[in-house]
Design a protein around this motif. Structure first.
Motif, short mmCIF file in Angstrom:
data_model
loop_
_atom_site.label_atom_id
_atom_site.label_comp_id
_atom_site.label_asym_id
_atom_site.label_seq_id
_atom_site.Cartn_x
_atom_site.Cartn_y
_atom_site.Cartn_z
N VAL A 24 0.95 -1.31 -0.13
CA VAL A 24 -0.01 -0.10 0.11
C VAL A 24 0.74 1.05 -0.12
CG1 VAL A 24 -1.76 1.32 1.39
CG2 VAL A 24 -1.81 -1.04 0.97
N PHE A 25 1.83 1.29 0.81
CA PHE A 25 2.72 2.42 0.72
C PHE A 25 3.46 2.51 -0.46
CE2 PHE A 25 3.62 1.54 5.84
CZ PHE A 25 2.45 2.19 6.10
N LEU A 26 4.01 1.66 -0.93
CA LEU A 26 4.58 1.67 -2.47
C LEU A 26 3.58 2.38 -3.53
CD1 LEU A 26 7.22 1.44 -4.11
CD2 LEU A 26 6.75 -0.56 -4.38
N CYS A 27 2.35 1.75 -3.46
CA CYS A 27 1.26 2.16 -4.45
C CYS A 27 1.23 3.56 -4.36
CB CYS A 27 0.04 1.40 -4.23
SG CYS A 27 0.07 -0.39 -5.10
N TRP A 28 0.91 4.25 -3.07
CA TRP A 28 0.77 5.70 -2.87
C TRP A 28 1.61 6.31 -3.31
CZ3 TRP A 28 -3.51 7.92 -2.50
CH2 TRP A 28 -4.81 7.35 -1.94
N MET A 29 2.98 6.02 -2.99
CA MET A 29 4.39 6.75 -2.94
C MET A 29 4.65 6.96 -4.49
SD MET A 29 6.81 6.00 0.02
CE MET A 29 7.17 4.30 -0.19
N HIS A 30 4.72 6.03 -5.26
CA HIS A 30 4.86 5.87 -6.75
C HIS A 30 4.25 6.59 -7.47
CE1 HIS A 30 7.40 4.63 -10.02
NE2 HIS A 30 8.18 3.82 -9.30
N SER A 31 4.70 7.67 -8.17
CA SER A 31 3.76 8.23 -9.23
C SER A 31 3.41 7.45 -10.32
CB SER A 31 4.36 9.53 -9.54
OG SER A 31 5.51 9.47 -10.19
N GLY A 32 4.28 6.35 -10.43
CA GLY A 32 4.02 5.45 -11.92
C GLY A 32 3.18 4.07 -11.45
#
Length: 390
Positions: A234-242
């Motif tokens: 979840v954190f990576l999905c939200w952080m990564h603009s791609g």
């Protein structure tokens, strides 16, 4: 061992376990050898000790292989849980960046010692985190993240997502916040919004961190492996603009009913995105009805010409504090009450705590203020270079 055929890859999971076992066998053999022992006697003793280690199940090369759903990768965790490794064997395993590791056995103060690991911890449970969902969008997001962690583990956003997931897993099940109408913390949070200018992102993050961390015993929020994995995803999905999530949010402010249902009860929602330092509040209403780019938004991950973004600076801060002052980091994110609980659980052995006040009586060793920014950046660069070279 009859099924083992050469060559054994030095980059595989079997190699570090084998090295550790041989080192321990030598240690055991040395303890039983006389000073007059010949080379042949020594080799016979080492072989006997090695066989003893394997047959007595002091070490399992294929742990729990017959139990459905358990790992079938070589590991020494079952050994270290039940038996005392010699110092030489423990160092052999600990210093090998390909060795398996498990966050459940790692205290916060020692977590930085695993920065050099080039593999996900054995705690990683992608299948459990995905669960039985049939939602096509959730599956798309999870598959995308899995590819990121499989192929781009050295990316700083992956690194930050894993660190933050580790930290929030250490406060389970206290992952929630007060939600009752009229709660003094909620009321104060909304009232204090005007005290922070729009551009003061850190101030707006700290205001949300004033919310207490309260226990939330929702389904899936009590399993360390599932929660840790899901939090990192979840954190990576939200952080990564791609990510598929962020691309969807370009078109619509809604992240979907399925996404909310799967992650909402586990508090992997905007409030905790803010408290973990990767998002900030824009306006009131984030507790009852969060809307992306309306009452909250993410710190940008796109580097500008003038230097790193706020999100990348937060990553550098997290790494530095985990290495040099982890107590300070947990205090900043989780507050005094939750940090005291972690202190009592033994996460900060170098911090002395008064039983009457539950406050640290001295600063942890290696306070961040004694180190320069250049030293911090050089250490980060060395670690990521080591990861890329494997």
């Amino acid at each position: 061992m009859a099924s083992v055929r050469p060559p054994v890859s030095r980059k595989g999971r079997f190699w570090p376990v084998l090295c550790t076992a041989i080192t321990e066998a030598r240690t055991l053999a040395r303890d039983t050898l006389s000073t007059e022992a010949t080379a042949r006697d020594t080799m016979d003793k080492v072989k006997a000790a090695f066989v003893y280690i394997v047959t007595e199940e002091r070490i399992r090369f294929i742990p729990d292989a017959l139990i459905a759903g358990r790992s079938t990768e070589p590991s020494i965790h079952s050994w270290t849980e039940q038996h005392q490794l010699s110092q030489a064997s423990f160092k052999e395993w600990q210093n090998d960046p390909t060795s398996t590791w498990n966050i459940e056995y790692v205290i916060v103060e020692s977590y930085h010692e695993y920065f050099v690991r080039r593999c996900l911890p054995s705690t990683w449970n992608y299948t459990g985190a995905l669960g039985s969902t049939k939602d096509a969008f959730i599956i798309e997001c999870y598959v995308w993240v899995r590819k990121q962690f499989d192929n781009k583990l050295d990316d700083w956003r992956c690194d930050l997502a894993l660190h933050l997931a580790y930290l929030i897993s250490k406060v389970q099940p206290a992952i929630g916040w007060p939600t009752e109408t009229g709660n003094v913390f909620v009321r104060t949070l909304e009232a204090d919004l005007a005290a922070f200018p729009t551009e003061d992102h850190l101030g707006r993050i700290q205001a949300v961190r004033a919310l207490p961390w309260v226990e939330k015993n929702a389904k899936g929020a009590t399993s360390v492996s599932v929660y840790y994995t899901q939090a990192a995803i979840v954190f990576l999905c939200w952080m990564h603009s791609g990510s598929p999530l962020r691309k969807r949010l370009v078109k619509t402010k809604s992240f979907g009913e399925g996404w909310t249902k799967k992650h909402g009860k586990k508090c992997l929602t905007p409030v905790n995105l803010i408290r973990m330092g990767i998002a900030y509040r824009i306006s009131a209403g984030i507790i009852g009805r969060p809307w992306y780019n309306s009452n909250f938004t993410m710190l940008s991950d796109k580097r500008q010409a003038q230097g790193p973004t706020e999100l990348e600076e937060w990553w550098r801060t997290v790494r530095s504090l985990l290495a040099k002052n982890p107590y300070s980091l947990t205090l900043r994110i989780f507050g005094q009450e939750r940090t005291n609980v972690m202190l009592e659980r033994g996460h900060f052995p170098s911090v002395r705590c008064s039983a009457s006040t539950h406050k640290p009586s001295c600063a942890p060793k290696g306070a961040l203020g004694t180190l320069s920014d250049d030293e911090d950046e050089e250490e980060i660069e060395r670690t990521l270079t080591r990861r890329c070279n494997y």
